[in-house]
Write an enzyme that holds these catalytic residues in place. Structure first.
Site, PDB file in Angstrom:
ATOM      1  CB  ILE A  75      -0.682   0.159   1.132  1.00 31.87           C
ATOM      2  CG1 ILE A  75      -1.474  -1.339   1.507  1.00 31.87           C
ATOM      3  CG2 ILE A  75      -1.909   1.063   1.088  1.00 31.87           C
ATOM      4  CD1 ILE A  75      -2.588  -1.623   0.607  1.00 31.87           C
ATOM      5  CG  HIS A  99       0.095   3.420   4.178  1.00 31.78           C
ATOM      6  ND1 HIS A  99      -1.004   2.824   4.636  1.00 31.78           N
ATOM      7  CD2 HIS A  99       1.014   2.345   4.335  1.00 31.78           C
ATOM      8  CE1 HIS A  99      -0.791   1.370   4.884  1.00 31.78           C
ATOM      9  NE2 HIS A  99       0.459   1.082   4.724  1.00 31.78           N
ATOM     10  NE  ARG A 134       3.649  -4.652  10.826  1.00 28.53           N
ATOM     11  CZ  ARG A 134       3.087  -5.912  10.979  1.00 28.53           C
ATOM     12  NH1 ARG A 134       3.473  -6.858  11.603  1.00 28.53           N
ATOM     13  NH2 ARG A 134       1.822  -6.060  10.562  1.00 28.53           N
ATOM     14  CB  ILE A 151      12.703   1.759   7.117  1.00 24.17           C
ATOM     15  CG1 ILE A 151      13.946   2.556   7.413  1.00 24.17           C
ATOM     16  CG2 ILE A 151      12.010   2.236   5.953  1.00 24.17           C
ATOM     17  CD1 ILE A 151      13.746   4.149   7.717  1.00 24.17           C
ATOM     18  CB  CYS A 173       3.935 -18.916 -16.287  1.00 23.64           C
ATOM     19  SG  CYS A 173       2.614 -18.776 -15.098  1.00 23.64           S
TER      20      CYS A 173
HETATM   21  C1  FAD Z   1       4.009  -7.068   7.201  1.00 23.26           C
HETATM   22  C2  FAD Z   1       4.614  -5.987   6.603  1.00 23.26           C
HETATM   23  C3  FAD Z   1       3.571  -4.936   6.123  1.00 23.26           C
HETATM   24  C4  FAD Z   1       3.611  -3.692   5.557  1.00 23.26           C
HETATM   25  N1  FAD Z   1       3.101  -3.001   4.752  1.00 23.26           N
HETATM   26  C5  FAD Z   1       3.446  -1.796   4.383  1.00 23.26           C
HETATM   27  C6  FAD Z   1       2.725  -1.316   3.497  1.00 23.26           C
HETATM   28  O1  FAD Z   1       1.542  -1.508   2.871  1.00 23.26           O
HETATM   29  N2  FAD Z   1       2.992   0.160   2.972  1.00 23.26           N
HETATM   30  C7  FAD Z   1       4.256   0.529   3.292  1.00 23.26           C
HETATM   31  O2  FAD Z   1       4.485   1.786   2.882  1.00 23.26           O
HETATM   32  N3  FAD Z   1       5.159  -0.016   4.063  1.00 23.26           N
HETATM   33  C8  FAD Z   1       4.724  -1.380   4.395  1.00 23.26           C
HETATM   34  N4  FAD Z   1       5.580  -2.092   5.173  1.00 23.26           N
HETATM   35  C9  FAD Z   1       6.887  -1.423   5.737  1.00 23.26           C
HETATM   36  C10 FAD Z   1       7.652  -1.802   4.237  1.00 23.26           C
HETATM   37  O3  FAD Z   1       7.806  -3.153   3.734  1.00 23.26           O
HETATM   38  C11 FAD Z   1       9.296  -1.679   4.856  1.00 23.26           C
HETATM   39  O4  FAD Z   1       9.270  -0.396   5.502  1.00 23.26           O
HETATM   40  C12 FAD Z   1      10.148  -1.421   3.471  1.00 23.26           C
HETATM   41  O5  FAD Z   1      10.118  -2.747   2.822  1.00 23.26           O
HETATM   42  C13 FAD Z   1      11.759  -1.619   4.271  1.00 23.26           C
HETATM   43  O6  FAD Z   1      12.534  -1.500   3.014  1.00 23.26           O
HETATM   44  P1  FAD Z   1      13.940  -1.427   3.698  1.00 23.26           P
HETATM   45  O7  FAD Z   1      14.772  -1.487   2.294  1.00 23.26           O
HETATM   46  O8  FAD Z   1      14.583  -0.540   4.693  1.00 23.26           O
HETATM   47  O9  FAD Z   1      14.300  -2.866   4.183  1.00 23.26           O
HETATM   48  P2  FAD Z   1      14.279  -4.465   3.680  1.00 23.26           P
HETATM   49  O10 FAD Z   1      13.327  -4.507   2.429  1.00 23.26           O
HETATM   50  O11 FAD Z   1      14.072  -5.372   4.949  1.00 23.26           O
HETATM   51  O12 FAD Z   1      15.649  -4.663   2.912  1.00 23.26           O
HETATM   52  C14 FAD Z   1      16.838  -4.621   4.091  1.00 23.26           C
HETATM   53  C15 FAD Z   1      17.947  -5.476   3.142  1.00 23.26           C
HETATM   54  O13 FAD Z   1      19.227  -5.476   3.957  1.00 23.26           O
HETATM   55  C16 FAD Z   1      19.797  -6.738   3.583  1.00 23.26           C
HETATM   56  N5  FAD Z   1      20.504  -7.035   4.972  1.00 23.26           N
HETATM   57  C17 FAD Z   1      20.173  -7.316   6.015  1.00 23.26           C
HETATM   58  N6  FAD Z   1      21.274  -7.396   6.609  1.00 23.26           N
HETATM   59  C18 FAD Z   1      22.387  -7.533   6.015  1.00 23.26           C
HETATM   60  C19 FAD Z   1      23.730  -7.753   6.437  1.00 23.26           C
HETATM   61  N7  FAD Z   1      24.059  -8.075   7.526  1.00 23.26           N
HETATM   62  N8  FAD Z   1      24.676  -7.744   5.065  1.00 23.26           N
HETATM   63  C20 FAD Z   1      23.976  -7.563   4.004  1.00 23.26           C
HETATM   64  N9  FAD Z   1      22.766  -7.174   3.574  1.00 23.26           N
HETATM   65  C21 FAD Z   1      21.782  -7.147   4.775  1.00 23.26           C
HETATM   66  C22 FAD Z   1      18.542  -7.641   3.479  1.00 23.26           C
HETATM   67  O14 FAD Z   1      18.788  -8.804   2.985  1.00 23.26           O
HETATM   68  C23 FAD Z   1      17.441  -6.671   2.753  1.00 23.26           C
HETATM   69  O15 FAD Z   1      17.617  -7.136   1.457  1.00 23.26           O
HETATM   70  C24 FAD Z   1       5.171  -3.359   5.905  1.00 23.26           C
HETATM   71  C25 FAD Z   1       6.043  -4.325   6.301  1.00 23.26           C
HETATM   72  C26 FAD Z   1       5.821  -5.580   6.783  1.00 23.26           C
HETATM   73  C27 FAD Z   1       6.799  -6.308   7.345  1.00 23.26           C
END
Ligand code: FAD
Length: 489
Positions: free
Chosen positions: A48, A50, A312, A337, A403
């Protein structure tokens, strides 16, 4: 390896940041412990965008949510990513819920969200006739949207790579330190990276990496969210995303269409110990049915095709942390995040990149030096008969449907592997093309997809994995047999 800047994490935050940085005259490497882009929370969320009514005014969540949501339509258009402004309803069943809805309305107005309105029961049911008739009122959010979160991250990564960013996978960071001349020194299982600046975009591991370098220790709670995904249907029960009232643990269980016409139910909100534990559980799934059933009394999971969960990254400070790491020169972070992190990513990335570029006095590339986003062909599945005939005439591989559930062609699968940050796994192809996303979940197409990956990358069939690591799908002798490799002793 030496680079000007190293980004740790190739989720939506890291890829959006990499794309921003690719507009500057610097070298940039993105590393991730997983085998592909978007393997963390970015592949497992509600999708979403938001509108920004839920975040507490004055927080970074509010600031970046509203700005990020505003950036989405243009960005999705430019990158060819599915996005739909379907609107949302937050429904309330009693007086307490109605009070919550009024608070959300006030917050939304303070955050600058447009078009919010409280509806009475009849007006809400007129918009969404399949809602529980016991509802009392609803908050209408016309600017809420849905997006394909991992396709967004793939497109951002492709665009960044096209403009010079180097993506490296299967690189889990084990330590971060300083060299004698003040550069950062990041060690993974197999490599060492030396860089002027480092950025922590590591999602659920964000606090762990922060604590490796900072005196101010962060505490993160890992909050799992489980989902039901239902198959695509001609007639969806809801045109909008329907939320129940949020709680301290999150935005509550939703029932929402996806951009590809599936229906999503969930998520749960459970605090867990292991940041990598993306299991689904009988208890969690039962809870979703019970809660989503309150929104949608006609609930049916007859067309359930899969279940999944995401983690999360909740900081106990209850807000995002974006900017320089205090006391650590040239180290930056986007930590904590959690939701609305997907919605916020474009704005977090733009702001963080601006801070870094100002600190390090980077020069922006001339516009003429920036390569435009790769044009993505419309999916074969959504083409008209005439368009399909034209594509097959241009490239006969469009005539080969690999597919059957999702009508994905061999041409599209080969293109997915050949993209700048191309698919290397079965799941990588699935998320880029939808091959294996349908009712049979890859039962028919998986062997063919594996063979195409092997052909395109020059590896053996036995080396093709579902999602990296040891998730190989064939044993070596079978590989040899399929490739006509002759007798074995
Ligand atoms: C159940 C759920 C529902 C959500 N719904 C929404 C929504 O509808 N709308 C919205 O805006 N947000 C939503 N969110 C939040 C959103 O998904 C996240 O805020 C966002 O995806 C975070 O992105 P990121 O890149 O910060 O983290 P991530 O996508 O987790 O990426 C972090 C990356 O770091 C890598 N990493 C971790 N540790 C290491 C390490 N030691 N060495 C190398 N790489 C590493 C991981 O492999 C990963 O690829 C939701 C989250 C969840 C869990």
């Amino acid at each position: 390896m030496t680079t000007d800047i190293l980004i740790i994490g190739a989720g939506i935050t890291g890829t959006a940041l990499a794309r921003e940085i690719s507009r500057y005259d610097v070298s940039c490497v993105v590393i991730d412990r997983a085998c592909d882009v978007a393997e963390g929370a970015t592949k497992a969320n509600s999708g979403i965008v938001h509108a920004g009514y839920d975040a507490v005014p004055g927080t970074l969540k509010a600031k970046y949510n509203v700005a990020g949501a505003a950036a989405y339509p243009g960005l999705c258009r430019e990158l060819g990513v599915p996005y739909k402004r379907c609107g949302a309803l937050v429904i309330g069943f009693d007086e307490a819920d109605e009070k919550t809805l009024r608070n959300l309305l006030d917050r939304g107005i303070q955050n600058g969200v447009e078009g919010l309105r409280i509806l009475d029961r009849n007006a809400a049911l007129e918009m969404e006739p399949n809602l529980n008739p016991d509802i009392r009122s609803a908050l209408y959010v016309p600017t809420s949207a849905i997006v394909s979160p991992y396709e967004m991250a793939f497109a951002l990564a492709d665009d960044a790579a096209l403009n010079g960013v180097d993506f490296r996978f299967s690189q889990p960071v084990r330590s971060i330190g300083r060299t004698e001349d003040g550069r950062w020194h990041v060690r993974t299982d197999t490599d060492t990276y030396e860089c002027m600046a480092v950025v922590n975009c590591a999602g659920a591991s964000g606090a762990e990496l922060h604590n490796m370098i900072s005196d101010i220790q962060l505490k993160m709670i890992h909050r799992r969210g489980q989902y039901y995904l239902l198959d695509r249907a001609e007639q969806q029960p809801f045109a909008m995303t329907v939320f129940q009232c949020p709680s301290r643990m999150g935005k509550g269980v939703l029932v929402s269409p996806t951009v590809h016409g599936n229906l999503l139910l969930g998520p749960t909100a459970e605090d867990i110990d292991d940041p990598l534990d993306t299991a689904t559980t009988a208890g969690g799934l039962a809870e979703i049915l019970q809660k989503a059933g309150k929104t949608w009394p006609g609930i049916s999971t007859r067309t359930n095709i899969t279940n999944f969960s995401g983690i999360r990254a909740h900081l106990t400070t209850d807000d995002f942390m974006v900017g320089p790491v205090s006391g650590c020169k040239n180290a930056y972070e986007a930590v904590g995040i959690e939701s609305p992190g997907l919605s916020s990513a474009p704005a977090i990335a733009a702001d963080l990149c601006r801070m870094i570029a100002e600190d390090l006095k980077w020069n922006r590339k001339a516009d003429i030096g920036i390569r435009p986003a790769l044009k993505r062909e419309k999916a074969f599945a959504s083409m008209t008969a005439e368009e399909r005939a034209e594509m097959v005439r241009k490239d006969p591989l469009y005539g080969n449907i690999v597919c059957r559930c999702e009508t994905v062609t061999e041409a599209e699968i080969r293109q997915a592997v050949r993209r700048p940050v191309g698919a290397r796994t079965i799941d990588g192809v699935k998320r880029r093309t939808r091959a294996g996303m349908g009712r049979c979940q890859g039962g028919f197409c998986l062997p063919r997809v594996a063979a195409i990956i092997a052909e395109e990358t020059g590896c053996s069939l036995a080396e093709v994995t579902k999602d990296g690591g040891c998730s190989r799908i064939l044993a070596d002798p079978l590989d040899s047999f399929l490739k006509g490799g002759g007798d074995r002793e």
